[in-house]
Design an enzyme around this catalytic site. Structure first.
Site, PDB file in Angstrom:
ATOM      1  N   ASP A   1      -4.573   2.426  -4.975  1.00 52.71           N
ATOM      2  CA  ASP A   1      -2.425   2.428  -5.006  1.00 52.71           C
ATOM      3  C   ASP A   1      -2.499   1.186  -3.938  1.00 52.71           C
ATOM      4  OD1 ASP A   1      -4.081   2.825  -3.016  1.00 52.71           O
ATOM      5  OD2 ASP A   1      -2.464   3.581  -1.447  1.00 52.71           O
TER       6      ASP A   1
ATOM      7  N   ASP B   1       0.553  -1.163  -0.377  1.00 53.71           N
ATOM      8  CA  ASP B   1      -0.276   0.465   0.074  1.00 53.71           C
ATOM      9  C   ASP B   1       0.709   0.889   0.107  1.00 53.71           C
ATOM     10  OD1 ASP B   1      -2.793   0.696   0.449  1.00 53.71           O
ATOM     11  OD2 ASP B   1      -1.137   2.110   1.643  1.00 53.71           O
TER      12      ASP B   1
ATOM     13  N   ASN C   1      -1.654  12.714  -3.929  1.00 49.10           N
ATOM     14  CA  ASN C   1      -2.956  13.213  -5.611  1.00 49.10           C
ATOM     15  C   ASN C   1      -3.019  14.909  -4.812  1.00 49.10           C
ATOM     16  OD1 ASN C   1      -2.730  11.103  -7.335  1.00 49.10           O
ATOM     17  ND2 ASN C   1      -4.852   9.979  -5.740  1.00 49.10           N
TER      18      ASN C   1
ATOM     19  N   ASP D   1      -0.162   9.084 -10.703  1.00 49.59           N
ATOM     20  CA  ASP D   1       0.089   8.283 -11.822  1.00 49.59           C
ATOM     21  C   ASP D   1       1.287   7.565 -12.088  1.00 49.59           C
ATOM     22  OD1 ASP D   1      -2.870   8.221 -11.797  1.00 49.59           O
ATOM     23  OD2 ASP D   1      -3.468   8.889 -13.913  1.00 49.59           O
TER      24      ASP D   1
END
Length: 366
Positions: A278, A234, A242, A251
């Site tokens: 993710d 993770d 983000n 991304d």
């Protein structure tokens, strides 16, 4: 770079496996090839039966016609009642058009029929082979059909009529085989590309979730004694990445992490996949529990040592939280393996992230 697992073999319980297949004589799709063969042979048998009933021919030719009818119907019945993959694994489906070319040539010989109708009827095996067989076998059928037709017309017709006839039929067979083989190759490449796209996550290039699940199930079934380890990964504070840098950078971070993880595992004994969002995963095959824990820690170290370089040249530090579980040390099947690794992952996050935790350590371990 991690190796994707072999595609799941869905050919049925009676299949012998691709390793025994006669490659050059194999079909593109055994089931479709068998269905098309039946669709060609049954009408051909009916036409031949009608010809035997209505045409005025010799006793030998009549017996030959009914023999062809019996052979076509018998072959159709066998294809309907058996697994076509068994035939294809041994190259036997390629014998269907070869046998058809020989039988039809012999029948035309017995009936002394060199008419255009008889020769067109003899082209059917070639058309089937060109559309269903791989190129070497397809060209073999076309060559046999062309040679048998040439021998027939040269034997029964004057030379000045036989040569143009044989050349015309041979050219037709070559052109039909070339066009159908080219179309088949093009379709096969398209299907392979679509299958590859379905097996790969489009953002990261890692294995898709269903491919990873299939690899876990296959490894647990095929080699239960060697040990199967699952590492769940993770990305730490991915939402903050983000929010601060934008989703394109998020991304880029996932793609970067995918490359780092693939470089950190050995090719051939690991599958790196993306579960969604993710969340990434690494399947370690034939891996003892202690080795899996060390390799999970190596993944954390590798990510920490490789920050993401942004467009302005600055580095964005990344870290991951990792949970690892192993069969049979921590679980007994795929479901409990995922659950154990997931619990270990959340222990790693509660302890402050940027670390790996084993399912065997327990929530209170240091």
């Amino acid at each position: 770079m991690s190796a994707l697992p072999a595609p799941v073999d869905d050919r049925g319980p009676g299949s012998t496996g691709p390793g025994r297949a006669v490659r050059w004589a194999g079909t593109r799709d055994p089931r479709s090839a068998a269905r098309l063969a039946v669709a060609v042979m049954v009408p051909a048998a009916l036409v031949q039966a009608g010809y035997a009933l209505l045409a005025d021919q010799s006793t030998v030719a009549d017996v030959g016609s009914w023999t062809v009818v019996a052979v076509l119907l018998a072959a159709s019945a066998v294809l309907v009642r058996t697994d076509p993959h068994r035939w294809d694994d041994r190259g036997l489906l390629a014998l269907v058009p070869l046998l058809g070319a020989v039988v039809l040539g012999a029948l035309n010989w017995l009936t002394s029929d060199t008419s255009a109708a008889a020769q067109v009827f003899a082209v059917l095996p070639t058309l089937w082979a060109a559309s269903q067989l791989r190129p070497p076998a397809a060209w073999a059928v076309a060559a046999l059909s062309g040679v048998s037709n040439a021998v027939l017309v040269l034997h029964l017709e004057p030379l000045d009529r036989a040569v143009p006839d044989a050349v015309f039929v041979a050219a037709t067979l070559v052109l039909a085989t070339a066009l159908l083989a080219h179309a088949g190759n093009r379709q096969e490449r398209l299907v392979a590309r679509l299958r590859e796209q379905a097996e790969v996550d489009p953002l990261t290039g890692l294995a898709a979730r269903h491919v990873l699940d299939a690899a876990v199930a296959r490894d647990l079934t095929g080699s239960p004694g060697r040990g199967t380890a699952l590492v769940l990964v993770d990305v730490d504070r991915f939402k903050a990445i983000n929010d601060r840098h934008g989703h394109p950078v998020g991304d880029d971070a996932l793609r970067h992490l995918g490359r780092v993880l693939r470089d950190a595992v050995r090719d051939g004994d690991a599958v790196v996949g993306r579960l969604g969002g993710d969340e990434l995963a690494v399947l370690l095959t034939g891996c003892p529990a202690g080795v899996a824990e060390r390799r999970a820690t190596d993944l954390v170290t590798a990510v920490r040592a490789h920050p993401l370089t942004l467009e302005d040249g600055s580095d964005l530090p990344l870290s991951i939280s990792v949970g690892v579980a192993q069969v049979p040390a921590h679980a007994q099947d795929a479901r409990t393996l995922y659950a154990a690794a997931d619990r270990a992952l959340y222990v790693a996050k509660r302890r402050g992230r940027d670390q790996a935790c084993s399912a065997g350590a327990g929530p209170g371990a240091p």
